[in-house]
Design an enzyme around this catalytic site. Sequence first.
Site, short mmCIF file in Angstrom:
data_model
loop_
_atom_site.label_atom_id
_atom_site.label_comp_id
_atom_site.label_asym_id
_atom_site.label_seq_id
_atom_site.Cartn_x
_atom_site.Cartn_y
_atom_site.Cartn_z
N ARG A 73 0.82 -1.20 0.00
CA ARG A 73 0.00 0.00 0.00
C ARG A 73 0.86 1.26 0.00
O ARG A 73 0.51 2.28 -0.60
CB ARG A 73 -0.94 -0.03 1.21
N HIS A 145 -7.48 8.16 10.24
CA HIS A 145 -6.90 6.82 10.36
C HIS A 145 -5.38 6.82 10.16
O HIS A 145 -4.77 5.76 9.98
CB HIS A 145 -7.53 5.87 9.34
N CYS A 153 7.23 3.24 16.49
CA CYS A 153 7.98 2.22 17.22
C CYS A 153 7.04 1.40 18.09
O CYS A 153 6.14 1.95 18.72
CB CYS A 153 9.05 2.90 18.10
N GLY A 235 -17.22 8.52 -1.61
CA GLY A 235 -16.45 7.32 -1.91
C GLY A 235 -16.20 6.42 -0.71
O GLY A 235 -15.08 5.94 -0.50
N THR A 236 -17.25 6.23 0.09
CA THR A 236 -17.10 5.29 1.20
C THR A 236 -18.32 4.37 1.29
O THR A 236 -19.43 4.81 1.05
CB THR A 236 -16.88 6.03 2.55
N SER A 237 -18.06 3.14 1.66
CA SER A 237 -19.17 2.17 1.80
C SER A 237 -19.94 2.44 3.08
O SER A 237 -20.98 1.87 3.34
CB SER A 237 -18.60 0.74 1.82
N ASN A 261 -21.07 8.49 -4.68
CA ASN A 261 -20.53 7.14 -4.70
C ASN A 261 -20.79 6.51 -6.06
O ASN A 261 -21.70 6.92 -6.78
CB ASN A 261 -21.17 6.29 -3.58
C1 BV8 Z 1 -12.81 2.48 17.16
C2 BV8 Z 1 -6.55 2.34 8.48
C3 BV8 Z 1 -13.15 2.99 19.45
C4 BV8 Z 1 -5.81 1.07 8.22
C5 BV8 Z 1 -8.92 1.72 8.74
C6 BV8 Z 1 -19.37 1.61 16.39
C7 BV8 Z 1 -18.70 2.71 16.93
C8 BV8 Z 1 -17.31 2.70 17.05
C9 BV8 Z 1 -16.59 1.58 16.60
C10 BV8 Z 1 -17.24 0.50 16.06
C11 BV8 Z 1 -18.63 0.51 15.95
N1 BV8 Z 1 -19.00 -0.66 15.35
C12 BV8 Z 1 -17.89 -1.39 15.07
C13 BV8 Z 1 -16.82 -0.74 15.52
C14 BV8 Z 1 -15.45 -1.26 15.45
C15 BV8 Z 1 -14.71 -0.92 14.16
C16 BV8 Z 1 -15.56 -1.04 12.93
O1 BV8 Z 1 -16.05 -0.04 12.41
N2 BV8 Z 1 -15.71 -2.25 12.43
C17 BV8 Z 1 -16.45 -2.44 11.20
C18 BV8 Z 1 -15.81 -3.56 10.40
C19 BV8 Z 1 -17.90 -2.71 11.55
N3 BV8 Z 1 -14.16 0.42 14.24
C20 BV8 Z 1 -12.94 0.57 14.82
O2 BV8 Z 1 -12.31 -0.33 15.33
C21 BV8 Z 1 -12.39 1.99 14.85
N4 BV8 Z 1 -11.94 2.31 16.17
O3 BV8 Z 1 -13.97 2.32 17.00
O4 BV8 Z 1 -12.23 2.89 18.35
C22 BV8 Z 1 -13.69 4.36 19.56
C23 BV8 Z 1 -14.15 5.10 18.47
C24 BV8 Z 1 -14.66 6.37 18.66
C25 BV8 Z 1 -14.70 6.91 19.91
C26 BV8 Z 1 -14.23 6.17 21.00
C27 BV8 Z 1 -13.75 4.89 20.83
C28 BV8 Z 1 -11.16 2.12 13.97
C29 BV8 Z 1 -11.52 1.88 12.53
C30 BV8 Z 1 -10.31 2.25 11.65
C31 BV8 Z 1 -9.79 1.02 10.90
N5 BV8 Z 1 -8.73 1.43 9.99
N6 BV8 Z 1 -7.92 2.22 7.96
C32 BV8 Z 1 -5.64 0.79 6.76
O5 BV8 Z 1 -6.08 1.59 5.92
O6 BV8 Z 1 -5.05 -0.26 6.47
S1 BV8 Z 1 -10.44 1.57 8.07
C33 BV8 Z 1 -10.33 1.20 6.42
O7 BV8 Z 1 -11.68 1.01 5.99
C34 BV8 Z 1 -9.82 2.31 5.52
O8 BV8 Z 1 -9.46 3.49 6.17
C35 BV8 Z 1 -11.03 2.59 4.62
O9 BV8 Z 1 -11.09 3.89 4.20
C36 BV8 Z 1 -12.09 2.30 5.58
C37 BV8 Z 1 -13.50 2.24 5.20
O10 BV8 Z 1 -13.67 1.65 3.99
P1 BV8 Z 1 -14.06 2.61 2.75
O11 BV8 Z 1 -13.17 3.78 2.76
O12 BV8 Z 1 -15.51 2.88 2.80
O13 BV8 Z 1 -13.63 1.69 1.57
P2 BV8 Z 1 -14.50 0.54 0.90
O14 BV8 Z 1 -13.57 -0.22 0.03
O15 BV8 Z 1 -15.29 -0.15 1.95
O16 BV8 Z 1 -15.55 1.33 0.01
C38 BV8 Z 1 -15.10 2.09 -1.08
C39 BV8 Z 1 -16.31 2.82 -1.58
O17 BV8 Z 1 -15.92 3.67 -2.65
C40 BV8 Z 1 -17.39 1.91 -2.13
O18 BV8 Z 1 -18.66 2.33 -1.64
C41 BV8 Z 1 -17.31 2.12 -3.65
O19 BV8 Z 1 -18.57 2.02 -4.28
C42 BV8 Z 1 -16.82 3.53 -3.71
N7 BV8 Z 1 -16.08 3.90 -4.92
C43 BV8 Z 1 -15.13 3.16 -5.58
N8 BV8 Z 1 -14.65 3.90 -6.60
C44 BV8 Z 1 -15.28 5.11 -6.58
C45 BV8 Z 1 -16.19 5.10 -5.51
N9 BV8 Z 1 -17.00 6.15 -5.22
C46 BV8 Z 1 -16.91 7.23 -6.03
N10 BV8 Z 1 -16.06 7.32 -7.07
C47 BV8 Z 1 -15.23 6.29 -7.37
N11 BV8 Z 1 -14.40 6.39 -8.41
ZN ZN Z 2 11.90 3.06 19.25
#
Ligand code: BV8
Ligand code: ZN
Length: 288
Positions: A73, A145, A153, A235-237, A261
């Site tokens: 990446r 993120h 580290c 552009g987010t799901s 989207n």
């Molecule tokens: C947390 C970095 C506690 C790493 C990423 C409720 C509340 C809080 C948390 C949760 C909750 N329910 C569940 C949770 C836990 C979890 C979570 O969400 N799980 C999911 C699976 C249900 N969340 C967490 O753990 C988060 N932390 O909650 O801490 C907290 C929070 C707040 C306050 C106090 C305590 C941390 C989540 C972060 C994870 N890290 N990224 C890395 O990148 O490797 S997330 C990762 O997914 C990326 O950042 C990415 O951006 C993100 C989301 O995916 P999308 O961006 O939407 O990408 P995707 O492929 O899914 O979709 C692409 C879209 O684009 C599609 O719709 C497509 O149609 C569209 N598209 C494509 N091409 C185009 C387009 N649209 C327009 N034009 C185009 N050309």
């Molecule tokens: Zn160190």
Amino acid sequence: MSTPSADMAAFKELLSSSKHVIAVAGAGLSAASGIPTFRGAGGMWRKYDAMSLATYIAFLSDPSRVWQFYHYRREKALAAQPNAAHIALAKFSIESIRKEIAPDATFTLITQNVDGLSTRALEAVQSALPAESSPPSQPQILEMHGRVLDVLCTSQTCGHRVTDPTSPICAALGGTEELVESGVIEPIVDKADLPRCSQCGDLARPDVVWFGELPHHIPEIDKLVDKATLCLVVGTSSMVYPAASYQKKVREQGGKVAVFNLERSQGDSEVDFLFLGPCEETIPQALG
Ligand code: BV8
Ligand code: ZN
């Protein structure tokens, strides 16, 4: 709830009278720049579900595989250029430009992406303009993120973090990015040969927010969401939280929501505007 409008003229009318605008962006914003989305290609990287690799547990159990995922990446991000949507959002965050479109609005881009392309777009736009007379009234971009070129580290007593754009980040990872395409059995990179902290020599990790970790800028973001009168969702799901929760919050407080989207996404039947198509086309139209 009425069905979302696709009337761009009506959206631009709303934008011109908006007070506090936020944009929540995801991987689709960078798709046109050649950055694979999380759920595109079935969300797979090699034979792994990308989401399963973006966790600290995965890193602890197999730092070689997780580092190869992030090396892949990093190389994609280094080879990419901001696209027309990044540029349009960056221009809208420049007050002198925004005033032509939405005279009373404030604006912040909240991005889930770690590719750094929105920041590069803003730097490119700013360098082409005379310096703004006054600093922006609020942050222009919040990368909630983290950034894939940053490393952290893993030692609790050190915690040194730095932006490291070196390609490859370490010799042992060089060339492994090609293996994605040929699907060969991945090499196992010895832990000693993985990226090390430049301060203490301990194992370094990608400085991104993994699932289960707290995103950056939460208090600031919550304040911006609380006062938002218009939320663009680009552009987010809308499946990852807390980012996915902001559009509903804005609606519940009487604000408007516009989704940009390529296809339908979570919660988009309840929004005010839905522009289906590539955001690299629809966002420049909307903010131009
Ligand atoms: C947390 C970095 C506690 C790493 C990423 C409720 C509340 C809080 C948390 C949760 C909750 N329910 C569940 C949770 C836990 C979890 C979570 O969400 N799980 C999911 C699976 C249900 N969340 C967490 O753990 C988060 N932390 O909650 O801490 C907290 C929070 C707040 C306050 C106090 C305590 C941390 C989540 C972060 C994870 N890290 N990224 C890395 O990148 O490797 S997330 C990762 O997914 C990326 O950042 C990415 O951006 C993100 C989301 O995916 P999308 O961006 O939407 O990408 P995707 O492929 O899914 O979709 C692409 C879209 O684009 C599609 O719709 C497509 O149609 C569209 N598209 C494509 N091409 C185009 C387009 N649209 C327009 N034009 C185009 N050309
Ligand atoms: Zn160190």
